[in-house]
Design a protein around this motif. Structure first.
Motif, short mmCIF file in Angstrom:
data_model
loop_
_atom_site.label_atom_id
_atom_site.label_comp_id
_atom_site.label_asym_id
_atom_site.label_seq_id
_atom_site.Cartn_x
_atom_site.Cartn_y
_atom_site.Cartn_z
N ASN A 1 11.02 3.94 2.10
CA ASN A 1 11.11 5.32 1.64
C ASN A 1 11.27 5.28 0.12
N LEU A 2 10.25 5.67 -0.62
CA LEU A 2 10.31 5.59 -2.08
C LEU A 2 11.09 6.74 -2.71
N ASP A 3 11.52 7.70 -1.91
CA ASP A 3 12.47 8.69 -2.43
C ASP A 3 13.84 8.05 -2.67
N THR A 4 14.17 7.07 -1.81
CA THR A 4 15.48 6.42 -1.88
C THR A 4 15.40 4.93 -2.16
N ASN A 5 14.21 4.35 -2.00
CA ASN A 5 13.98 2.90 -2.07
C ASN A 5 14.66 2.14 -0.94
N PHE A 6 14.92 2.83 0.17
CA PHE A 6 15.51 2.20 1.35
C PHE A 6 14.44 1.90 2.39
N LEU A 7 14.75 0.95 3.27
CA LEU A 7 13.86 0.63 4.38
C LEU A 7 13.82 1.76 5.39
N VAL A 8 12.68 1.88 6.06
CA VAL A 8 12.51 2.86 7.14
C VAL A 8 12.34 2.09 8.45
N GLY A 9 13.30 2.21 9.35
CA GLY A 9 13.20 1.58 10.66
C GLY A 9 13.21 0.06 10.60
N PRO A 10 13.06 -0.57 11.77
CA PRO A 10 13.03 -2.03 11.83
C PRO A 10 11.70 -2.57 11.32
N ALA B 1 0.85 -1.19 0.00
CA ALA B 1 0.00 0.00 0.00
C ALA B 1 0.88 1.23 0.00
N LEU B 2 0.40 2.26 -0.65
CA LEU B 2 1.12 3.53 -0.76
C LEU B 2 0.45 4.60 0.10
N SER B 3 1.27 5.48 0.68
CA SER B 3 0.71 6.67 1.31
C SER B 3 0.17 7.60 0.22
N ARG B 4 -0.64 8.53 0.62
CA ARG B 4 -1.34 9.40 -0.33
C ARG B 4 -0.38 10.17 -1.23
N ASN B 5 0.80 10.52 -0.72
CA ASN B 5 1.75 11.29 -1.52
C ASN B 5 2.79 10.43 -2.23
N ASP B 6 2.61 9.10 -2.21
CA ASP B 6 3.46 8.15 -2.94
C ASP B 6 4.90 8.09 -2.42
N ARG B 7 5.17 8.62 -1.26
CA ARG B 7 6.55 8.62 -0.78
C ARG B 7 6.84 7.49 0.19
N LEU B 8 5.79 6.86 0.70
CA LEU B 8 5.97 5.80 1.69
C LEU B 8 5.19 4.57 1.22
N LEU B 9 5.87 3.43 1.24
CA LEU B 9 5.27 2.16 0.84
C LEU B 9 5.32 1.21 2.03
N VAL B 10 4.25 0.45 2.23
CA VAL B 10 4.25 -0.63 3.21
C VAL B 10 4.10 -1.95 2.47
#
Length: 368
Positions: A285-294, A264-273
């Motif tokens: 983090n879809l700005d970098t395609n890196f994981l956010v936190g554990p 699922a995407l956040s409304r602004n397309d910057r965060l993916l779960v």
């Protein structure tokens, strides 16, 4: 970073939580399960509101639910192939569609809320007019359909199974096919178009009929709101991002060891779960395609995931018969990435001082 505890635990106790949606306003969610009808929950108290939403007394058994763009209805796909619409204000079924011969695994609303697309195990895809009792488009594939997704401009439908297929919504014509197992990397690959199929060909190892037999299956889909990217989660635990202008893979996200059942995407397309059979949900983090936190650790495989409208809360459905609510605002704040969400005031964010469920502090581990 220490393990992240759920903000709330919703104890469904009616089988695997197959689907979850956040209602507009941020205070309620609806869950569905294989063994039961939809349930409405209050997040403040973690308790169910009213009775299960049965259909004329029948316990319907759902594999998937989807919230309408206006937030006034949910669509539910049943194990018997029936698609139903519920009015959220009344909790009553207002539309009932039959046509699939096997279980419906995925649903998606059109952006204007006038259509619902359904995909089923019987290898069919149907588009339904919300105002009528019949389908307006029927598509036949050669694969069980694990996921369906309307494009944001409502010109295409993406379907997922062994292949990802792109369909023209007006004509029902198959526009493009992506063979999942052959679009897995960007290194040393050349893309070929063979019978309208874009595949990645490894000149070093060669391409044989045995390679085609190792096709992986995609099981979750999401378009970015500008329709420039299509994101797919697969059975191997990878998440692939495709450029919709060329249908070539442009990024590969690896962080799971089990099937990615939902994204699922956040409304602004910057965060993916991503929700996975490895008992974890992960934030990207879809700005970098890196994981956010554990990882967000669960006790069983994670079947579904949905952000609240403002992106500050995330709900996940789990095979342990529970749904979990996570404070995304707090997670991003701890990592210095709160700018990934739309600008909100502190008064709008979930309050950290709200009491956690009594066992939430011991839920999960620091395992990644």
């Amino acid at each position: 970073m220490p393990a992240i505890a759920p903000y709330r635990i919703i104890r469904s106790q009616s089988g695997f939580v197959e689907g979850v949606v956040h209602l507009h306003g941020g205070q309620h969610i609806i869950t569905c399960s294989y063994n039961g009808s939809p349930k409405l929950w209050d997040l403040e108290s973690s308790t169910q509101i009213g009775d299960d939403w049965r259909d004329e007394g029948t316990n319907v058994g759902l594999k998937t639910i989807a919230l309408s763009p206006k937030g006034d209805m949910i669509a539910g796909g049943s194990i018997d192939g029936t698609v139903r619409l519920w009015n959220i204000e009344t909790g009553k079924v207002v539309r009932r569609w039959t046509g699939h011969t096997e279980g419906v695994k995925s649903l998606c609303w059109s952006p204007d809320g006038e259509r619902v697309v359904s995909g089923a195990i019987d290898k069919t895809v149907k588009v339904w007019n919300v105002r009528s009792a019949t389908s307006v488009l029927d598509l036949k594939t050669d694969q069980s359909v694990h996921a369906v997704s309307y494009s944001p401009k409502a010109t295409k439908i993406a379907t997922a199974g062994f292949n990802i297929e792109i369909w023209d919504i007006k004509t029902g014509k198959l526009l493009w096919t992506i063979v999942c197992s052959l679009a897995s990397t960007l290194d040393d690959k050349t893309f070929l178009k063979i019978n309208n199929i874009e595949v990645a060909f490894n000149w070093g190892s060669g391409w044989t009929s045995d390679t085609l037999k190792q096709i992986d299956a995609a099981c979750s889909l999401a378009w970015t709101s500008d329709e420039e990217k299509l994101i797919a989660g697969d059975m191997r635990g990878s998440i692939r991002i495709f450029d919709t202008a060329t249908w070539r893979q442009i990024a590969l996200l690896d962080g799971h060891r089990g099937p990615v059942f939902a994204i699922a995407l956040s409304r602004n397309d910057r965060l993916l779960v991503s929700a996975s059979g490895d008992q974890k949900a992960r934030l990207w983090n879809l700005d970098t395609n890196f994981l956010v936190g554990p990882a967000l650790q669960h006790e069983h495989f994670v079947t579904s995931a949905a952000f609240s409208a403002d992106g500050t809360l995330l709900s996940t459905g789990c095979a342990d018969e529970n749904a979990y609510v996570w404070n995304i605002y707090t997670i991003l704040q701890a990592t210095g990435l709160e700018d990934l969400l739309p600008v909100i005031s502190l008064s709008d964010a979930p309050k950290n001082e709200l009491k956690q469920d009594e066992c939430a502090s011991s839920h999960g581990s620091s395992q990644d």
